[in-house]
Scaffold this motif. Structure first.
Motif, PDB file in Angstrom:
ATOM      1  N   ARG A 149     -30.383  28.359 -26.461  1.00 26.11           N
ATOM      2  CA  ARG A 149     -29.366  28.214 -26.182  1.00 26.11           C
ATOM      3  C   ARG A 149     -28.368  27.911 -25.143  1.00 26.11           C
ATOM      4  N   THR A 150     -29.319  28.110 -24.477  1.00 27.60           N
ATOM      5  CA  THR A 150     -28.387  27.626 -23.520  1.00 27.60           C
ATOM      6  C   THR A 150     -27.734  26.148 -23.161  1.00 27.60           C
ATOM      7  N   VAL A 151     -28.590  25.383 -23.818  1.00 27.25           N
ATOM      8  CA  VAL A 151     -27.604  24.082 -24.107  1.00 27.25           C
ATOM      9  C   VAL A 151     -26.493  23.774 -24.923  1.00 27.25           C
ATOM     10  N   SER A 152     -26.662  24.265 -26.344  1.00 24.78           N
ATOM     11  CA  SER A 152     -26.527  25.327 -27.468  1.00 24.78           C
ATOM     12  C   SER A 152     -24.912  25.582 -27.040  1.00 24.78           C
ATOM     13  N   ALA A 153     -24.799  26.470 -25.521  1.00 22.22           N
ATOM     14  CA  ALA A 153     -23.835  27.971 -25.106  1.00 22.22           C
ATOM     15  C   ALA A 153     -22.771  26.176 -24.524  1.00 22.22           C
ATOM     16  N   GLY A 154     -23.576  25.791 -23.814  1.00 19.98           N
ATOM     17  CA  GLY A 154     -22.224  24.364 -22.958  1.00 19.98           C
ATOM     18  C   GLY A 154     -21.843  23.514 -24.017  1.00 19.98           C
ATOM     19  N   GLY A 155     -22.152  23.537 -25.078  1.00 23.14           N
ATOM     20  CA  GLY A 155     -21.664  22.206 -25.785  1.00 23.14           C
ATOM     21  C   GLY A 155     -22.405  20.786 -25.073  1.00 23.14           C
ATOM     22  N   LEU A 156     -23.537  20.901 -25.028  1.00 21.65           N
ATOM     23  CA  LEU A 156     -24.075  19.684 -24.255  1.00 21.65           C
ATOM     24  C   LEU A 156     -25.580  18.930 -25.329  1.00 21.65           C
ATOM     25  N   GLU A 157     -25.503  19.283 -26.824  1.00 22.37           N
ATOM     26  CA  GLU A 157     -26.767  19.303 -27.056  1.00 22.37           C
ATOM     27  C   GLU A 157     -27.372  17.967 -27.554  1.00 22.37           C
ATOM     28  N   ASP A 158     -26.139  16.703 -27.361  1.00 33.51           N
ATOM     29  CA  ASP A 158     -25.791  15.835 -27.406  1.00 33.51           C
ATOM     30  C   ASP A 158     -26.143  14.670 -25.878  1.00 33.51           C
ATOM     31  N   ARG A 159     -26.498  15.337 -24.824  1.00 35.49           N
ATOM     32  CA  ARG A 159     -26.951  14.698 -24.026  1.00 35.49           C
ATOM     33  C   ARG A 159     -27.633  15.385 -23.616  1.00 35.49           C
ATOM     34  N   VAL A 160     -28.442  16.713 -23.597  1.00 32.32           N
ATOM     35  CA  VAL A 160     -29.610  17.615 -22.702  1.00 32.32           C
ATOM     36  C   VAL A 160     -30.420  17.862 -24.103  1.00 32.32           C
ATOM     37  N   THR A 161     -31.571  17.376 -24.159  1.00 32.81           N
ATOM     38  CA  THR A 161     -32.914  17.543 -25.103  1.00 32.81           C
ATOM     39  C   THR A 161     -33.636  18.510 -24.393  1.00 32.81           C
ATOM     40  N   ILE A 162     -33.862  19.658 -25.502  1.00 33.51           N
ATOM     41  CA  ILE A 162     -35.654  20.823 -24.980  1.00 33.51           C
ATOM     42  C   ILE A 162     -36.496  20.195 -25.510  1.00 33.51           C
ATOM     43  N   HIS A 163     -37.945  19.805 -24.832  1.00 31.75           N
ATOM     44  CA  HIS A 163     -39.367  19.450 -25.113  1.00 31.75           C
ATOM     45  C   HIS A 163     -39.898  20.574 -24.505  1.00 31.75           C
ATOM     46  N   ASP A 164     -41.004  20.770 -26.515  1.00 29.08           N
ATOM     47  CA  ASP A 164     -41.948  21.313 -26.020  1.00 29.08           C
ATOM     48  C   ASP A 164     -43.462  20.918 -25.430  1.00 29.08           C
ATOM     49  N   GLY A 165     -43.744  21.285 -23.980  1.00 30.84           N
ATOM     50  CA  GLY A 165     -44.472  20.550 -23.322  1.00 30.84           C
ATOM     51  C   GLY A 165     -45.744  20.640 -23.739  1.00 30.84           C
ATOM     52  N   ASN A 166     -46.022  21.533 -24.685  1.00 28.28           N
ATOM     53  CA  ASN A 166     -47.436  21.578 -25.320  1.00 28.28           C
ATOM     54  C   ASN A 166     -47.462  21.046 -26.233  1.00 28.28           C
ATOM     55  N   GLU A 167     -46.381  19.971 -26.831  1.00 29.63           N
ATOM     56  CA  GLU A 167     -46.817  18.539 -27.753  1.00 29.63           C
ATOM     57  C   GLU A 167     -45.922  17.700 -27.502  1.00 29.63           C
TER      58      GLU A 167
END
Length: 347
Positions: free
Chosen positions: A215-233
């Protein structure tokens, strides 16, 4: 060793000071909840009166006056003429400037809303060793912790990384950045803003944090440059990252998997990459009262029932060495934090 010759009054006044400290936190929380620190910061050197604080919300003036006088007594406010007071020096940054690396109001709030509850379980925990991990504390807790570290994120993105030549060069030229243990995503967003050409990612194992990070990334309009990974996988590609950061993360990693995690960082780093760690360092017994150890000692006491263990300098060095990383720099930040900069060994 004979007991030191310390006056009785010194010791009892020390305890009174600790008791007062709890009251100061509540005084600050009240002022924050009512928006008074923002008003006082806006007023600057002209200051405000108790009437100025009470009027906007029609508050009970006698209680406001007690708060105002107490804040002066405890040096949160400085008295002026004509019944006015202003924020004491630097308290505008400490209590009224979100985003400033020195903004500590979120830590006050987290202490009262969350840490205090954990501390109340310590007596029982001494008997049964019960642990309630960070991940088990829930969404509100994860968000509160994210708020307490927000200033460190600004510090890392705007000052520390730019001062590391290899990190600055790589990220300025479109390199890759990974925040390992990204929590709610504050640091990865700050780095993406500080280095617009960089490709950024965060990884964590805490589901509440991952949801908030996206949500933080989306709110900053950064989806094209920032990826959030699930570290469990997610495992990532070998030798694909220029800069990896860990901010207040190393001491939260369970001891039995720290070697594995740092080995993972080593595998992800390019041969000229950098691992940048900002954390506490637990002191040797002889240095328990050192000012530089104050936060580490407090953190260990506060977080022991989370299962966290703050490593010593020797343990940090061994972990890095065993992971195939070379410690390039160790320094103290703000008198209480440790900055570790490491690179793949053999560079």
């Amino acid at each position: 060793m004979p007991a030191p010759d310390v006056p009785f009054e010194t010791q009892i006044n020390k305890l009174w000071g600790h008791i007062r400290g709890l009251h100061v936190l509540h005084l600050i929380r009240t002022g924050a909840d009512l928006g008074w620190f923002r008003l006082l910061a806006e007023a600057g050197d002209r200051g405000l009166t108790p009437e100025d604080l009470a009027a906007p919300k029609g508050l009970h003036l006698p209680f406001v006056r007690v708060w105002w006088k107490t804040a002066i007594a405890w040096e949160v406010l400085d008295p002026l003429t004509d019944g006015r007071a202003r924020l004491a020096p630097h308290f505008d940054a400490i209590l009224a400037k979100p985003g400033d690396p020195r903004f500590l109001l979120p830590y006050v709030i987290a202490t009262l809303d969350h840490f205090q509850q954990d501390l109340a379980t310590h007596t029982a925990a001494m008997a049964d060793g019960a642990v309630r991990t960070f991940q088990e504390h829930g969404h509100a807790f994860a968000e509160a912790i994210g708020n307490t570290t927000a200033g460190l994120h600004v510090l890392m993105a705007r000052r520390l990384l730019p001062e590391i030549e290899e990190a600055r060069s790589a990220l300025t030229d479109g390199g890759t950045f990974l925040d390992y243990g990204c929590g709610v995503g504050g640091l990865v967003v700050q780095v993406a803003k500080a280095f617009p050409q960089a490709r950024c990612a965060g990884t964590d194992v805490h589901q509440d944090g991952l949801e908030q990070a996206r949500r933080t990334v989306s709110a900053g309009g950064l989806e094209d440059r920032v990826t959030i990974h699930d570290g469990n996988e997610w495992q990532g590609e070998t030798a694909s990252i220029d800069v990896i950061s860990m901010v207040e993360v190393l001491h939260e990693i369970p001891e039995d998997v720290r070697a594995e995690v740092l080995g993972h960082c080593r595998r992800l780093l390019r041969e000229d990459g950098r691992l940048v760690i900002l954390d506490e360092t637990y002191p040797d017994d002889a240095d328990l009262r050192s000012p530089e150890a104050a936060l580490a000692v407090q953190t260990q006491f506060n977080e022991m029932t989370w299962g966290n263990v703050v490593p010593t300098a020797g343990q940090q060095a061994t972990l890095l060495e065993d992971a195939g990383l070379k410690l390039i720099e160790r320094s103290t930040i703000g008198g209480i934090f440790t900055l570790l900069i490491a690179a793949p060994r053999g560079e």
